[in-house]
Enzyme design. Structure first.
Site, PDB file in Angstrom:
ATOM      1  N   LYS A 162      -0.541 -20.282  39.558  1.00 22.58           N
ATOM      2  CA  LYS A 162      -0.475 -21.118  40.743  1.00 22.58           C
ATOM      3  C   LYS A 162       1.310 -20.792  41.307  1.00 22.58           C
ATOM      4  O   LYS A 162       1.480 -20.438  42.383  1.00 22.58           O
ATOM      5  CB  LYS A 162      -0.773 -22.340  40.808  1.00 22.58           C
ATOM      6  CG  LYS A 162      -0.426 -23.292  42.167  1.00 22.58           C
ATOM      7  CD  LYS A 162      -1.159 -24.643  41.981  1.00 22.58           C
ATOM      8  CE  LYS A 162      -1.220 -25.236  40.723  1.00 22.58           C
ATOM      9  NZ  LYS A 162       0.206 -25.763  40.394  1.00 22.58           N
TER      10      LYS A 162
ATOM     11  N   THR B 223       3.511 -18.798  40.106  1.00 28.38           N
ATOM     12  CA  THR B 223       3.794 -17.330  40.397  1.00 28.38           C
ATOM     13  C   THR B 223       3.166 -16.770  41.534  1.00 28.38           C
ATOM     14  O   THR B 223       3.896 -16.081  42.371  1.00 28.38           O
ATOM     15  CB  THR B 223       2.910 -16.438  39.289  1.00 28.38           C
ATOM     16  OG1 THR B 223       3.339 -17.004  37.917  1.00 28.38           O
ATOM     17  CG2 THR B 223       3.396 -15.058  39.310  1.00 28.38           C
TER      18      THR B 223
ATOM     19  N   TRP C  87       2.452 -10.358  40.282  1.00 28.59           N
ATOM     20  CA  TRP C  87       2.779 -10.484  38.736  1.00 28.59           C
ATOM     21  C   TRP C  87       3.388  -9.342  38.284  1.00 28.59           C
ATOM     22  O   TRP C  87       4.770  -9.027  37.767  1.00 28.59           O
ATOM     23  CB  TRP C  87       1.870 -10.986  37.651  1.00 28.59           C
ATOM     24  CG  TRP C  87       2.544 -11.246  36.256  1.00 28.59           C
ATOM     25  CD1 TRP C  87       2.918 -12.658  35.892  1.00 28.59           C
ATOM     26  CD2 TRP C  87       2.526 -10.620  35.172  1.00 28.59           C
ATOM     27  NE1 TRP C  87       3.541 -12.347  34.746  1.00 28.59           N
ATOM     28  CE2 TRP C  87       2.953 -11.130  34.142  1.00 28.59           C
ATOM     29  CE3 TRP C  87       1.985  -8.982  35.057  1.00 28.59           C
ATOM     30  CZ2 TRP C  87       3.296 -10.617  32.989  1.00 28.59           C
ATOM     31  CZ3 TRP C  87       2.020  -8.512  34.133  1.00 28.59           C
ATOM     32  CH2 TRP C  87       2.847  -9.212  33.039  1.00 28.59           C
TER      33      TRP C  87
END
Length: 559
Positions: free
Chosen positions: A74, A76, A412
């Protein structure tokens, strides 16, 4: 295959800009920044006061499904979305909470994002940062010390030592301190009594700092803290023992928001940190409202799943601060959805469409719950390398049946480049003017009815179980003028129910209330359910066992 760097290695290699430069891009003059080194600073109260007449930008909430050991990402996604909005030409600021040392050395790890969607300096943010949590701990414990001192020197307020409600706090998980006996050792040490410790992030002082509009409001709220009761059951306030002024002095710097930056040199406000399972789970109002004056978009998050974090963000923070969110992003992963569908952690890397479709019920419940607040929602699928095209498509198809859209995000691994599609869709959603935000319940609803409304409408419970003593206490607070306050549920984050092992989207369960607490300074009623603890313990193998300084003096194992 290229070596995958750890989060801390990526953060350590960041090309940070001087914090004064980050502030200048937001129009903050150097004299209004109090630097803590070269890469973090506090924003002055004078500058914040000068922004109040400006128009607000769009407010975006990032929330998630119920957390599993598989992870959802979350924070990230919050960081990635902020970077993504800046990438597509929007002026965006990220607002997140500060990390607590307890979970950092316990089980949770860091709280600054991950991969190429991080806020830096990561090591500082996960440790002492700018000292805010230490100041909150000190202010809370000053009040505790003044309370015991007041009783020792004659008890002018006639406080009933059997009805003292103010405990002590520390920013560490320590089950041994949950229930203790203090003032042992003889007459010079005071009157022995049962007491205990909570974790700093559960402190009412933390909640007060995060809900205050400014320093004056902070001091008034501190004075409103109820520390215990007299024999006639009338409340004793912090101001009655003249503690509020000194507490405010300890918090005069802590109330100023902290400015840092992402890996892509975009601004981030990191301020405050109440837990979402035992407190209200949002960063400070003062950071969010200031950011809204300085940016076109503010991306903020609420702790844990939407049943806890988003509900409290809407019903407590937005209600109290007059905020109106324009859109919500619900974060999920293929892995976490499969775990909600009954797959064991070791088997999450294998395609399993049947379990995925079963686990989607958890995602669907959260989507429908957010819509109950009148806020348009979009689902962010946080990508893992083990995800298959069929699994991702199955989630997209399911979300479409709910009248919403799901977008695959690769922030990510790729930073802002991997989340451009979500950024564009969120911007369109926010600018579309579709939000019809309103809290779940009105102020004038009875306290027990408010609890029932949350339990039934958000958790899908069939009933709330509460002893007569709990119901009588709630009615007593209503008689004293506290009936208008919102509810802050203390509940496990792992399930819609109070049973952490009950995954998916359970219905028909009961919500047992163990205790209720009046946080008169913060302005809400804390309702403690199930086995939830306000002082966590450390796991059998805490994260601290892997944290150390290497030969170069760098921190290893933090995340």
């Amino acid at each position: 295959m290229a070596e995958v760097k750890s989060d801390i290695e990526i953060a350590r290699a960041a090309k940070k800009k001087p914090i004064l430069e980050i502030g200048a891009a937001l129009g903050i003059p150097p004299e209004d920044l109090l630097p803590y080194g070269h890469d973090k600073a506090k924003i002055s109260a004078d500058f914040i006061a000068r922004q109040r007449g400006k128009k607000n930008g769009h407010l975006i909430l990032v929330t998630a499904i119920n957390p599993t050991p598989a992870g959802e990402g979350k924070t990230t996604t919050t960081v990635g979305l902020g970077d993504g909005l800046n990438r597509i030409g929007k002026k965006a600021i990220i607002c997140i909470r500060e990390a607590s040392l307890g979970p950092c050395f316990g089980v949770k790890g860091g709280a600054a994002g991950g991969g190429y969607a991080q806020v830096v300096p990561m090591e500082d943010m996960n440790l002492h940062f700018t000292g805010d949590f230490h100041a909150i701990t000190s202010a809370h414990n000053l009040l505790a010390a003044l309370l015991d001192n007041h009783i020792y020197w004659g008890n002018e307020q006639n406080i009933d030592v059997r009805r003292i409600s103010w405990r002590r706090v520390m920013d560490m998980n320590d089950r041994a301190l949950r229930n203790i006996v203090g003032s042992l050792g003889g007459i010079a040490n005071g009157y022995p009594r049962e007491t205990g410790f909570d974790i700093t992030v559960a402190s009412e002082v933390m909640a007060i700092l995060c809900l205050s509009a400014d320093l004056r409001d902070l001091e008034q709220r501190l004075g409103n803290i109820i520390i215990g009761y007299r024999r006639d059951k009338s409340p004793v306030f912090a101001r009655d023992i003249k503690a509020d002024g000194a507490m405010a002095v300890l918090l005069k710097d802590a109330i100023q928001p902290n400015l840092v930056q992402t890996l892509e040199n975009n601004p981030a406000f990191v301020h405050g940190g109440p837990f979402a399972n035992i407190a209200h789970g949002c960063n400070s109002v003062i950071a969010t409202t200031t950011a809204l004056k300085l940016a076109d978009y503010v991306v903020t998050e609420a702790g844990f799943g939407a049943d806890l974090g988003a509900e409290k963000f809407f019903d407590i923070k937005c209600r109290k601060a007059g905020l109106k969110p324009d859109a919500a992003v619900l974060v999920a992963t293929v892995r976490a959805i499969k775990m909600n569908g009954g797959v064991k952690k070791d088997d999450l890397g294998k395609e399993n469409l049947e379990a995925l479709r079963k686990g989607c019920a958890n995602l669907g419940r959260h989507v429908q719950n957010v819509k109950k607040f009148g806020v348009p929602v979009i689902v962010a699928i946080n990508h893992f390398t083990s995800d298959t095209e069929a699994e991702v498509q199955a989630i997209k198809d399911y979300v479409a049946t709910l009248g919403a859209e799901a977008v695959l995000c690769r922030h990510w691994a790729e930073g802002s480049a991997g989340i451009e599609e979500l950024a564009m869709k969120v911007a369109a959603l926010a600018e579309g003017g579709h939000s019809q935000f309103s809290p779940l319940y009105p102020d004038d609803m009875s306290l027990f009815h408010k609890i029932e409304t949350i339990a039934k409408d958000i958790y899908h419970a069939s009933e709330v179980i509460a002893d007569k003593s709990v119901r009588d206490q709630l009615r007593s607070w209503e008689d004293q003028g506290y009936g208008h306050l919102p509810i802050c549920m203390a509940k496990t984050q792992y399930s819609f129910s109070t049973d952490p092992n009950l995954r998916g989207a359970p219905t028909g369960h009961a919500v047992p209330i163990r205790e209720v607490r009046l946080a008169a300074g913060a302005g809400f009623i804390v309702v403690i359910t199930g086995e939830i603890m306000t002082m966590p313990g450390l796991p059998k193998v805490p994260s601290s066992e892997k944290i150390f300084l290497n030969d170069q003096g760098y921190i290893e194992g933090l995340f």
